[in-house]
Design an enzyme around this catalytic site. Structure first.
Site, PDB file in Angstrom:
ATOM      1  N   HIS A  59     -36.154  -0.589  21.048  1.00 20.04           N
ATOM      2  CA  HIS A  59     -35.618  -0.542  22.108  1.00 20.04           C
ATOM      3  C   HIS A  59     -37.164  -0.795  23.350  1.00 20.04           C
ATOM      4  O   HIS A  59     -38.140  -0.069  22.998  1.00 20.04           O
ATOM      5  CB  HIS A  59     -35.202   0.947  22.529  1.00 20.04           C
ATOM      6  CG  HIS A  59     -34.050   1.131  21.819  1.00 20.04           C
ATOM      7  ND1 HIS A  59     -32.818   0.569  22.025  1.00 20.04           N
ATOM      8  CD2 HIS A  59     -33.679   2.173  20.742  1.00 20.04           C
ATOM      9  CE1 HIS A  59     -31.850   1.151  21.317  1.00 20.04           C
ATOM     10  NE2 HIS A  59     -32.255   1.926  20.199  1.00 20.04           N
ATOM     11  N   LYS A 259     -25.748   5.149  23.514  1.00 17.91           N
ATOM     12  CA  LYS A 259     -26.490   4.058  24.213  1.00 17.91           C
ATOM     13  C   LYS A 259     -25.356   2.993  24.614  1.00 17.91           C
ATOM     14  O   LYS A 259     -25.629   2.075  25.383  1.00 17.91           O
ATOM     15  CB  LYS A 259     -27.654   3.382  23.646  1.00 17.91           C
ATOM     16  CG  LYS A 259     -28.948   4.119  23.792  1.00 17.91           C
ATOM     17  CD  LYS A 259     -29.966   3.703  23.053  1.00 17.91           C
ATOM     18  CE  LYS A 259     -31.341   4.010  23.342  1.00 17.91           C
ATOM     19  NZ  LYS A 259     -31.489   5.441  22.748  1.00 17.91           N
ATOM     20  N   CYS A 416     -26.928 -15.316  -2.209  1.00 16.50           N
ATOM     21  CA  CYS A 416     -26.778 -14.937  -0.935  1.00 16.50           C
ATOM     22  C   CYS A 416     -28.096 -15.115  -0.012  1.00 16.50           C
ATOM     23  O   CYS A 416     -28.170 -15.665   1.139  1.00 16.50           O
ATOM     24  CB  CYS A 416     -26.158 -13.764  -0.550  1.00 16.50           C
ATOM     25  SG  CYS A 416     -24.504 -13.673  -1.572  1.00 16.50           S
ATOM     26  N   CYS A 451     -21.911 -11.224  -0.837  1.00 16.16           N
ATOM     27  CA  CYS A 451     -21.468 -10.733  -2.101  1.00 16.16           C
ATOM     28  C   CYS A 451     -21.648  -9.204  -2.267  1.00 16.16           C
ATOM     29  O   CYS A 451     -21.278  -8.694  -3.234  1.00 16.16           O
ATOM     30  CB  CYS A 451     -21.457 -11.813  -3.050  1.00 16.16           C
ATOM     31  SG  CYS A 451     -22.962 -11.422  -4.229  1.00 16.16           S
TER      32      CYS A 451
HETATM   33  C1  LIG Z   1     -27.125   5.808  13.910  1.00 16.11           C
HETATM   34  C2  LIG Z   1     -28.505   5.767  14.251  1.00 16.11           C
HETATM   35  C3  LIG Z   1     -29.036   4.684  14.781  1.00 16.11           C
HETATM   36  C4  LIG Z   1     -30.228   4.706  15.110  1.00 16.11           C
HETATM   37  N1  LIG Z   1     -30.895   3.504  16.089  1.00 16.11           N
HETATM   38  C5  LIG Z   1     -32.097   3.234  16.362  1.00 16.11           C
HETATM   39  C6  LIG Z   1     -32.270   2.042  17.070  1.00 16.11           C
HETATM   40  O1  LIG Z   1     -31.800   1.144  17.099  1.00 16.11           O
HETATM   41  N2  LIG Z   1     -33.644   2.368  17.596  1.00 16.11           N
HETATM   42  C7  LIG Z   1     -34.518   3.262  17.285  1.00 16.11           C
HETATM   43  O2  LIG Z   1     -35.583   3.257  17.916  1.00 16.11           O
HETATM   44  N3  LIG Z   1     -34.215   4.380  16.781  1.00 16.11           N
HETATM   45  C8  LIG Z   1     -32.999   4.602  16.213  1.00 16.11           C
HETATM   46  N4  LIG Z   1     -32.452   5.632  15.494  1.00 16.11           N
HETATM   47  C9  LIG Z   1     -33.464   6.628  15.458  1.00 16.11           C
HETATM   48  C10 LIG Z   1     -34.435   6.429  14.078  1.00 16.11           C
HETATM   49  O3  LIG Z   1     -33.470   5.975  13.101  1.00 16.11           O
HETATM   50  C11 LIG Z   1     -34.965   7.668  13.773  1.00 16.11           C
HETATM   51  O4  LIG Z   1     -35.647   8.215  14.992  1.00 16.11           O
HETATM   52  C12 LIG Z   1     -36.073   7.593  12.465  1.00 16.11           C
HETATM   53  O5  LIG Z   1     -35.398   6.942  11.532  1.00 16.11           O
HETATM   54  C13 LIG Z   1     -36.606   8.956  12.114  1.00 16.11           C
HETATM   55  O6  LIG Z   1     -37.504   8.958  11.229  1.00 16.11           O
HETATM   56  P1  LIG Z   1     -37.743  10.406  10.480  1.00 16.11           P
HETATM   57  O7  LIG Z   1     -38.708  10.060   9.740  1.00 16.11           O
HETATM   58  O8  LIG Z   1     -38.195  11.176  11.603  1.00 16.11           O
HETATM   59  O9  LIG Z   1     -36.525  10.828   9.949  1.00 16.11           O
HETATM   60  P2  LIG Z   1     -35.958  10.311   8.313  1.00 16.11           P
HETATM   61  O10 LIG Z   1     -35.851   9.107   8.367  1.00 16.11           O
HETATM   62  O11 LIG Z   1     -34.619  11.105   8.257  1.00 16.11           O
HETATM   63  O12 LIG Z   1     -37.209  11.032   7.381  1.00 16.11           O
HETATM   64  C14 LIG Z   1     -37.064  12.295   6.956  1.00 16.11           C
HETATM   65  C15 LIG Z   1     -37.321  12.352   5.507  1.00 16.11           C
HETATM   66  O13 LIG Z   1     -37.619  13.798   5.402  1.00 16.11           O
HETATM   67  C16 LIG Z   1     -37.060  14.011   3.897  1.00 16.11           C
HETATM   68  N5  LIG Z   1     -37.109  15.598   3.754  1.00 16.11           N
HETATM   69  C17 LIG Z   1     -36.415  16.428   4.353  1.00 16.11           C
HETATM   70  N6  LIG Z   1     -36.321  17.502   3.934  1.00 16.11           N
HETATM   71  C18 LIG Z   1     -37.527  17.552   3.191  1.00 16.11           C
HETATM   72  C19 LIG Z   1     -38.006  18.684   2.433  1.00 16.11           C
HETATM   73  N7  LIG Z   1     -37.704  19.814   2.600  1.00 16.11           N
HETATM   74  N8  LIG Z   1     -39.178  18.301   1.471  1.00 16.11           N
HETATM   75  C20 LIG Z   1     -39.525  16.885   1.358  1.00 16.11           C
HETATM   76  N9  LIG Z   1     -38.868  15.980   2.047  1.00 16.11           N
HETATM   77  C21 LIG Z   1     -38.009  16.248   2.833  1.00 16.11           C
HETATM   78  C22 LIG Z   1     -35.894  13.344   4.080  1.00 16.11           C
HETATM   79  O14 LIG Z   1     -35.400  13.041   2.699  1.00 16.11           O
HETATM   80  C23 LIG Z   1     -36.140  12.247   4.726  1.00 16.11           C
HETATM   81  O15 LIG Z   1     -36.367  11.086   3.784  1.00 16.11           O
HETATM   82  C24 LIG Z   1     -31.218   5.542  15.027  1.00 16.11           C
HETATM   83  C25 LIG Z   1     -30.862   6.632  14.323  1.00 16.11           C
HETATM   84  C26 LIG Z   1     -29.498   6.796  13.766  1.00 16.11           C
HETATM   85  C27 LIG Z   1     -28.926   7.972  12.775  1.00 16.11           C
END
Ligand SMILES: Cc1cc2nc3c(=O)[nH]c(=O)nc-3n(C[C@H](O)[C@H](O)[C@H](O)COP(=O)(O)OP(=O)(O)OC[C@H]3O[C@@H](n4cnc5c(N)ncnc54)[C@H](O)[C@@H]3O)c2cc1C
Length: 506
Positions: A59, A259, A416, A451
């Site tokens: 974004h 959004k 693919c 596929c």
């Molecule tokens: C539907 C959707 C659309 C989105 N679209 C966008 C977009 O277009 N652009 C954008 O900028 N952002 C977007 N986002 C937001 C973006 O995906 C997130 O902000 C980002 O992926 C967050 O990353 P994270 O590492 O915080 O979380 P996560 O990717 O969820 O990683 C957290 C990790 O912690 C691990 N974990 C949890 N508890 C424990 C524990 N006790 N011990 C060890 N490991 C643990 C989990 O297994 C996971 O792998 C979107 C999100 C969603 C759901």
């Protein structure tokens, strides 16, 4: 120096909890310094949380409230993305985005967001007329009356970004411990004892980047002062023949919850349409539903009536980690010195990810952590970069030379996406080795196409079996228990290396 003595906890400077794009970005930002850092992930691979299933949009940054941390880190992160993706060989395209409006009410939203974007420091924003918007995206309906054009927006492959960041972290001496769920954190001297499902660690500092579960991890050491409200977003993924109808990212006008439905080209040339927005109780419920998909289809068709949903090749959903504070929670928890968190990183978390990693490093430094650049990185800055073979994107001359040097790159496994056996083997032997069919997909794109693995799945299973010396019946699609073969049906000869074969029952 990281060490293990018998059953003693392993000692390290920093523990990062969570192998999503945020944990990985923090790890990447820290890996150039003289520190021991261990990243703990509860699942069998990185990038399996929100980072697995999102829109993949970088974004531009006009949406978050001016003055918020979210706004600042979004704009900074979007500006850093191109360079980092180049360094890590991650697919990224700065294609720009259009937020489109129909009618006076929505035209006013476009003007408001333009003003907000200017306040947030987003460069190059323009308000376009409906005709100008259709010059960018000819398939838009004639009903579009204005649009906000953001040339700095882009699309990125979120899994690849997370994997690339993690791989460089490992190359620079970091450790990623998979299948290691943090179950308890206790104070120990001036540091922490972190207990996991696979062992314990003593760390001077702990960083909570546990996404949807960052509130649970927070409560292991601190008073409850925020919660994570899960919100599911469902999608259509359409074939490339639909992807070619869109040049970049199109957002419908936002509602209070989302959004606005988006229609975008993916880095692989498909079209995604979605997401919905629905509060759910179960943080792991990634179902898709006919009701939400119908809603998305109807909203997207109002913007672009020509979308042919018969070309849908997959539906999926991801869960947003919406913080009760409505703002990214990035801090050293005041009551627990040494315990840091990047919690509630909802959208635009992916766009902001690289800036969040840098910001967290700044917080660690402010807490007194010495950041001295590693000699190895000083001697060899290339350690901070990575390249992978992408056969489908090579010139005919380069393909020819590669196949001449290693015939495994001459065998196409995924028709693919034109992925070769050599690339699948690279993934299986990469710094975070692919151990499942979907782990190979996240690293190579094999199985992403029309596929959906129908053709390449068995071949990839066979390569996994031979490289890992396991039976095909042990191979998982992705998560624990997702076996794809129920039992042997016949005996076959399996190629285990260029010169050897063995007989197995499959
Ligand atoms: C539907 C959707 C659309 C989105 N679209 C966008 C977009 O277009 N652009 C954008 O900028 N952002 C977007 N986002 C937001 C973006 O995906 C997130 O902000 C980002 O992926 C967050 O990353 P994270 O590492 O915080 O979380 P996560 O990717 O969820 O990683 C957290 C990790 O912690 C691990 N974990 C949890 N508890 C424990 C524990 N006790 N011990 C060890 N490991 C643990 C989990 O297994 C996971 O792998 C979107 C999100 C969603 C759901």
């Amino acid at each position: 120096m990281t060490y293990t003595t018998g059953n003693q906890p392993e000692t390290t400077d920093i523990i990062i909890i969570g192998g999503g794009v945020i944990g990985a970005s923090i790890a990447y930002s820290l890996c150039k310094y003289e520190l021991t850092v261990i990243l703990l992930e509860k699942q069998s691979d990185v990038a399996l949380g929100a980072t697995r299933a999102n829109s993949g949009i970088v974004h531009a940054g006009y949406d978050p409230p001016p003055g918020s941390l979210m706004a600042r880190l979004n704009v900074e992160g979007a500006a850093m993305m191109e360079t980092v993706c180049k360094d890590l060989d991650v697919l990224y395209f700065k294609c720009g985005s259009l937020l489109v409006a129909s009618g006076e009410k929505e035209d006013a939203v476009v003007r408001d967001l333009y003003a907000r974007g200017i306040q947030n420091g987003v460069e190059g924003l323009e308000v376009l007329s409906g005709d100008e918007a259709r010059q960018h995206e000819p398939a838009l309906t004639a009903g579009i009356t204005s649009a906000l054009y953001a040339p700095s927006a882009g699309i990125v492959n979120p899994w690849e970004l997370c994997i690339g960041l993690s791989e460089v972290f490992i190359r620079c001496g970091g450790k990623v411990m998979l299948n290691s769920e943090v179950t308890a954190i206790e104070r120990s001297g001036d540091g922490f004892l972190v207990r996991t499902s696979s062992g314990s660690y003593l760390a001077k500092r702990v960083i909570n980047a546990a996404g949807l579960y960052s509130d649970t991890v927070h409560r292991m050491v601190a008073e409850d002062d925020f919660s994570i409200i899960p919100s599911r977003g469902e999608y259509f993924l359409l074939d490339k023949n639909q992807g070619s109808a869109v040049n970049g990212v199109i957002f419908g006008c936002p509602t209070p919850d989302t959004k606005g439905v988006l229609i975008a080209r993916t880095v692989h040339g498909n079209m995604i349409v979605g997401p919905s927005s629905e509060s759910i109780a179960d943080k792991d419920d990634t179902a898709t539903t006919a009701a939400k998909l119908d809603e998305i289809r109807s909203r997207a068709s109002q913007l672009m009536p020509s979308i042919n949903f018969r070309d849908n090749i997959r539906n999926y959903s991801g869960i947003r980690a919406n913080p009760s504070t409505k703002e990214f929670i990035i801090r050293e928890v005041p009551s627990v010195p040494g315990f840091f968190e990047a919690a509630g990183i909802k959208s635009p978390g992916l766009a902001a990810s690289i800036a969040i990693g840098r910001h967290m490093t700044g917080l660690l430094k402010a807490s007194g952590l010495l950041l001295i650049q590693k000699q190895s990185v000083r001697d060899n800055p290339a350690l901070l970069r990575r390249t992978i073979v992408r056969f489908s994107r090579m010139s005919p001359e380069s393909k020819k030379a590669l196949v001449a040097s290693d015939s495994r790159y001459g065998r196409i496994v995924c028709r693919c996406e034109t992925v070769t056996e050599g690339e699948v083997l690279d993934a299986i032997h990469s710094p975070i080795p692919a151990r499942t069919i979907d782990a190979v997909k996240r690293r190579t794109a094999a199985g992403l196409g029309r596929c959906q693995g129908g053709f390449c799945g068995p071949r990839i299973a066979s390569l996994l079996a031979s490289e890992l010396a396991i039976l095909p019946t042990e191979i998982l699609q992705d998560k624990p228990g997702s076996y794809i073969f129920t039992g042997p049906t016949k005996d076959i000869e399996l190629t285990t290396s260029a010169t050897q074969t063995k007989k197995v029952s499959i």
